[in-house]
Design a protein around this motif. Structure first.
Motif, PDB file in Angstrom:
ATOM      1  N   TYR A 111     -73.880  28.751  10.118  1.00 25.97           N
ATOM      2  CA  TYR A 111     -73.026  27.605  10.448  1.00 25.97           C
ATOM      3  C   TYR A 111     -73.868  26.335  10.602  1.00 25.97           C
ATOM      4  O   TYR A 111     -73.452  25.239  10.198  1.00 25.97           O
ATOM      5  CB  TYR A 111     -72.256  27.868  11.744  1.00 25.97           C
ATOM      6  N   SER A 112     -75.043  26.463  11.186  1.00 26.12           N
ATOM      7  CA  SER A 112     -75.868  25.284  11.493  1.00 26.12           C
ATOM      8  C   SER A 112     -76.615  24.752  10.285  1.00 26.12           C
ATOM      9  O   SER A 112     -76.889  23.537  10.210  1.00 26.12           O
ATOM     10  CB  SER A 112     -76.872  25.627  12.606  1.00 26.12           C
ATOM     11  N   TRP A 113     -76.976  25.624   9.324  1.00 22.77           N
ATOM     12  CA  TRP A 113     -77.814  25.164   8.213  1.00 22.77           C
ATOM     13  C   TRP A 113     -77.234  23.968   7.459  1.00 22.77           C
ATOM     14  O   TRP A 113     -77.946  22.976   7.220  1.00 22.77           O
ATOM     15  CB  TRP A 113     -78.103  26.306   7.240  1.00 22.77           C
ATOM     16  N   PRO A 114     -75.949  23.992   7.027  1.00 24.71           N
ATOM     17  CA  PRO A 114     -75.458  22.823   6.279  1.00 24.71           C
ATOM     18  C   PRO A 114     -75.445  21.549   7.103  1.00 24.71           C
ATOM     19  O   PRO A 114     -75.559  20.447   6.551  1.00 24.71           O
ATOM     20  CB  PRO A 114     -74.032  23.236   5.864  1.00 24.71           C
ATOM     21  N   ASN A 115     -75.340  21.680   8.428  1.00 29.27           N
ATOM     22  CA  ASN A 115     -75.252  20.499   9.272  1.00 29.27           C
ATOM     23  C   ASN A 115     -76.608  19.872   9.561  1.00 29.27           C
ATOM     24  O   ASN A 115     -76.670  18.818  10.196  1.00 29.27           O
ATOM     25  CB  ASN A 115     -74.546  20.869  10.583  1.00 29.27           C
ATOM     26  N   VAL A 116     -77.686  20.524   9.120  1.00 27.72           N
ATOM     27  CA  VAL A 116     -78.992  19.869   9.176  1.00 27.72           C
ATOM     28  C   VAL A 116     -78.988  18.641   8.276  1.00 27.72           C
ATOM     29  O   VAL A 116     -79.653  17.638   8.544  1.00 27.72           O
ATOM     30  CB  VAL A 116     -80.107  20.860   8.766  1.00 27.72           C
ATOM     31  N   VAL A 117     -78.203  18.694   7.214  1.00 29.52           N
ATOM     32  CA  VAL A 117     -78.121  17.592   6.250  1.00 29.52           C
ATOM     33  C   VAL A 117     -76.846  16.777   6.423  1.00 29.52           C
ATOM     34  O   VAL A 117     -76.859  15.547   6.391  1.00 29.52           O
ATOM     35  CB  VAL A 117     -78.205  18.141   4.805  1.00 29.52           C
ATOM     36  N   LEU A 118     -75.709  17.477   6.625  1.00 33.00           N
ATOM     37  CA  LEU A 118     -74.419  16.800   6.625  1.00 33.00           C
ATOM     38  C   LEU A 118     -74.242  15.829   7.787  1.00 33.00           C
ATOM     39  O   LEU A 118     -73.367  14.962   7.726  1.00 33.00           O
ATOM     40  CB  LEU A 118     -73.287  17.828   6.652  1.00 33.00           C
ATOM     41  N   CYS A 119     -75.025  15.953   8.853  1.00 31.13           N
ATOM     42  CA  CYS A 119     -74.922  15.000   9.958  1.00 31.13           C
ATOM     43  C   CYS A 119     -75.189  13.575   9.493  1.00 31.13           C
ATOM     44  O   CYS A 119     -74.701  12.612  10.077  1.00 31.13           O
ATOM     45  CB  CYS A 119     -75.902  15.374  11.070  1.00 31.13           C
ATOM     46  N   PHE A 120     -75.991  13.432   8.418  1.00 35.14           N
ATOM     47  CA  PHE A 120     -76.289  12.107   7.897  1.00 35.14           C
ATOM     48  C   PHE A 120     -75.195  11.589   6.966  1.00 35.14           C
ATOM     49  O   PHE A 120     -75.032  10.391   6.807  1.00 35.14           O
ATOM     50  CB  PHE A 120     -77.615  12.126   7.121  1.00 35.14           C
ATOM     51  N   PHE A 121     -74.439  12.500   6.329  1.00 34.18           N
ATOM     52  CA  PHE A 121     -73.568  12.080   5.242  1.00 34.18           C
ATOM     53  C   PHE A 121     -72.073  12.223   5.528  1.00 34.18           C
ATOM     54  O   PHE A 121     -71.265  11.772   4.731  1.00 34.18           O
ATOM     55  CB  PHE A 121     -73.904  12.880   3.980  1.00 34.18           C
ATOM     56  N   GLY A 122     -71.710  12.864   6.655  1.00 36.55           N
ATOM     57  CA  GLY A 122     -70.293  13.020   6.954  1.00 36.55           C
ATOM     58  C   GLY A 122     -69.579  11.690   7.083  1.00 36.55           C
ATOM     59  O   GLY A 122     -68.522  11.463   6.496  1.00 36.55           O
ATOM     60  N   GLY A 123     -70.177  10.761   7.854  1.00 38.99           N
ATOM     61  CA  GLY A 123     -69.572   9.445   8.011  1.00 38.99           C
ATOM     62  C   GLY A 123     -69.554   8.664   6.705  1.00 38.99           C
ATOM     63  O   GLY A 123     -68.589   7.962   6.399  1.00 38.99           O
ATOM     64  N   PHE A 124     -70.631   8.791   5.903  1.00 39.68           N
ATOM     65  CA  PHE A 124     -70.675   8.097   4.613  1.00 39.68           C
ATOM     66  C   PHE A 124     -69.560   8.581   3.694  1.00 39.68           C
ATOM     67  O   PHE A 124     -68.888   7.784   3.028  1.00 39.68           O
ATOM     68  CB  PHE A 124     -72.038   8.320   3.955  1.00 39.68           C
ATOM     69  N   LEU A 125     -69.333   9.888   3.655  1.00 39.45           N
ATOM     70  CA  LEU A 125     -68.281  10.436   2.800  1.00 39.45           C
ATOM     71  C   LEU A 125     -66.908   9.930   3.232  1.00 39.45           C
ATOM     72  O   LEU A 125     -66.052   9.626   2.394  1.00 39.45           O
ATOM     73  CB  LEU A 125     -68.310  11.969   2.840  1.00 39.45           C
ATOM     74  N   LEU A 126     -66.709   9.820   4.538  1.00 45.04           N
ATOM     75  CA  LEU A 126     -65.425   9.321   5.027  1.00 45.04           C
ATOM     76  C   LEU A 126     -65.234   7.844   4.689  1.00 45.04           C
ATOM     77  O   LEU A 126     -64.141   7.423   4.306  1.00 45.04           O
ATOM     78  CB  LEU A 126     -65.323   9.525   6.541  1.00 45.04           C
TER      79      LEU A 126
END
Length: 508
Positions: free
Chosen positions: A90-105
């Motif tokens: 569960y944690s592995w993808p969020n090592v990266v996605l924490c930077f890009f979740g807001g950008f994608l939105l």
């Protein structure tokens, strides 16, 4: 008048009676108009209801493995190290996605489509996870948790963005508090109901096993479907409000620039160390806690699930209250030290005594909430506002990296050394956090003590900074933008920032 007619058409109120007849309308009709009018408080309450339930399925299913720890290990013939990989994936993808979740939105999907897509990831991930258990394919369960993790963290960002979009102003603190409480409610209900669901399914099929486990997890997926429905309804209501009120879609406000990392001060890196050292001793412990309470304290499975969930139960009402207390008193570093010491005491009690574990777990719940209230807002005190997105993204990224690594390490320690050594390991992690926060206190003291100011002193500094910014204001847009980035954030903004980060993941 044109706006009034447009609202009436959108609300399908085709009554063309005279103004006198409208004035004699019943109270029920007037109440329905308030419910349907996006500018009215009653309509926002309806939106808030769907907003709170948006993340319910994600938080409910995140700790499904913890609630069914015994069943997962037995039915799938796993060791603890393999079991804890369900949390690591569960944690592995969020090592990266924490930077890009807001950008994608903000730049790619938009808030409405993005929320639906992230809800779909959560829903599909839980279904894959359940199917893996149903078919006795552990690798498929890991895939499901990975997909689930892609949607989980980003869905929390979307939830916070919706809140800011609909409740700018004095209601925002209350809204973030309610969202956080609903998140904790989802985790608590999961901890206390999934064992019962498993037993009912086992009774229906005749015996426990991986088929029963898969069916139970598939039933849990219903909560994710419910959250997906909430995402669809929210998208419809937000689109409708945009047409009626002529408003723009909300944005996260986060600007990610990885080059800002090189400019981070020492105090911020110490905050990062505190964050990782503290949270890796909380969530992996809860993931393994059920069997610990059964084996050491001879609790029944139901009692073990109840005491294991007390951290979430306490956090739901305590987080807004403790956050208000920190807002009014200041002294963030002192509160962080208090929370870390209390957490260390709780783990020491669990490791070396046979005192009733409700005492230690209740202390853990209060200290966990207090640390989140005091630690996360400090980031905004040490970096300018234009770097906040990068700072918070990096903080969450290394937190998820730490959780993934420590989850696997905790499982391996438990398999080879047992619960006592595991508790000592968690105490060591807390000690690292304690050393870091003591260093933070002295470094901050040498620099002037900005992080540990009282609320009154901080308000005075904020007032002076605001006055200076107004005195130096120039007409040019560039100068105004620079001043906005350099001016300290208000206490209100910091409070909202902290609450939004808590809502982003229960790992905060």
């Amino acid at each position: 008048m044109a706006d009034f007619e447009e609202q009436q058409n959108l609300l399908e109120e085709d009554d063309e009676s005279s103004s006198g007849e409208r004035g004699s309308a019943s109270g029920a009709d007037r109440q329905m108009s308030a419910i349907c009018d996006p500018s009215r408080a009653l309509h926002r309450v309806v939106v808030l209801t769907f907003m709170c339930f948006l993340g319910f399925g994600s938080y409910f299913c995140y700790d499904n493995p913890a609630a069914l720890q015994t069943q997962v290990i037995q039915d799938l013939n796993l060791n603890t190290a393999k079991f804890m990989q369900l949390y690591a994936w569960y944690s592995w993808p969020n090592v990266v996605l924490c930077f890009f979740g807001g950008f994608l939105l903000d730049r790619v999907f938009g808030i409405r489509l993005g929320t639906i897509i992230f809800s779909l990831f959560v829903c599909v991930g839980q279904v894959i996870f359940a199917a893996g258990a149903w078919l006795d394919l552990f690798w498929l369960m890991e895939v499901g948790r990975f997909v689930f993790g892609i949607g989980g963290e980003s869905l929390a960002v979307a939830q916070n963005t919706y809140a800011v979009n609909w409740f700018k102003g004095k209601e925002l603190n209350l809204v973030f508090g309610l969202q956080l409480s609903m998140a904790r409610l989802g985790s608590t209900v999961n901890m206390n109901i999934m064992g019962w669901v498993y037993n009912k399914v086992a009774a229906a099929v005749g015996s426990p096993g991986y088929y029963t486990l898969g069916a139970s997890l598939m039933i849990a997926a219903v909560t994710c479907v419910f959250s997906l429905i909430c995402a669809l309804v929210l998208g419809f209501l937000d689109k409708r409000a945009e047409r009626i009120l002529h408003k723009e879609q909300g944005k996260t406000g986060e600007v990610i620039k990885l080059t800002d990392v090189k400019d981070f001060p020492l105090t911020l890196w110490l905050i990062f160390i505190i964050c990782v050292g503290y949270y890796v001793a909380i969530f992996p412990f809860i993931g393994l806690g059920q069997v610990f309470f059964i084996e050491k304290f001879n609790f029944s499975p139901a009692e073990a699930r109840a005491v294991n969930s007390i951290v979430y139960i306490i956090s739901a009402p305590a987080s807004p209250v403790l956050g208000f207390m920190v807002d009014k008193t200041g002294r963030n570093v002192v509160w962080v030290i208090t929370a870390v010491v209390a957490t260390l005491a709780a783990h020491v009690m669990l490791a070396f005594t046979f005192w009733n574990p409700w005492i230690a777990m209740s202390l853990l719940g209060v200290s966990y909430s207090l640390l989140a209230c005091a630690l996360w807002p400090m980031v905004a005190f040490v970096v300018p506002e234009h770097q906040l997105g990068t700072a918070y993204g990096f903080m969450q990224s290394i937190q998820n990296l730490g959780l993934a690594l420590i989850a696997m390490a905790a499982g391996a320690i438990l398999d080879s050394r047992g619960y006592l050594v595991l508790e000592v390991f968690f105490c060591a992690c807390i000690c690292i956090a304690l050393i870091a926060v003591v260093m933070l206190y002295f470094v901050d003291y040498v620099k002037g003590g900005d992080l540990n100011q009282s609320a009154a002193a901080r308000a005075k500094v904020q007032k002076e900074a605001t006055s200076d910014a107004e005195a130096k204001r120039r007409p040019s847009k560039q100068t105004q933008g620079d001043l906005a980035r350099l001016a300290p954030m208000s206490a209100f903004s910091l409070r909202n920032r902290y609450l939004s980060r808590l809502g982003a993941q229960d790992t905060s």
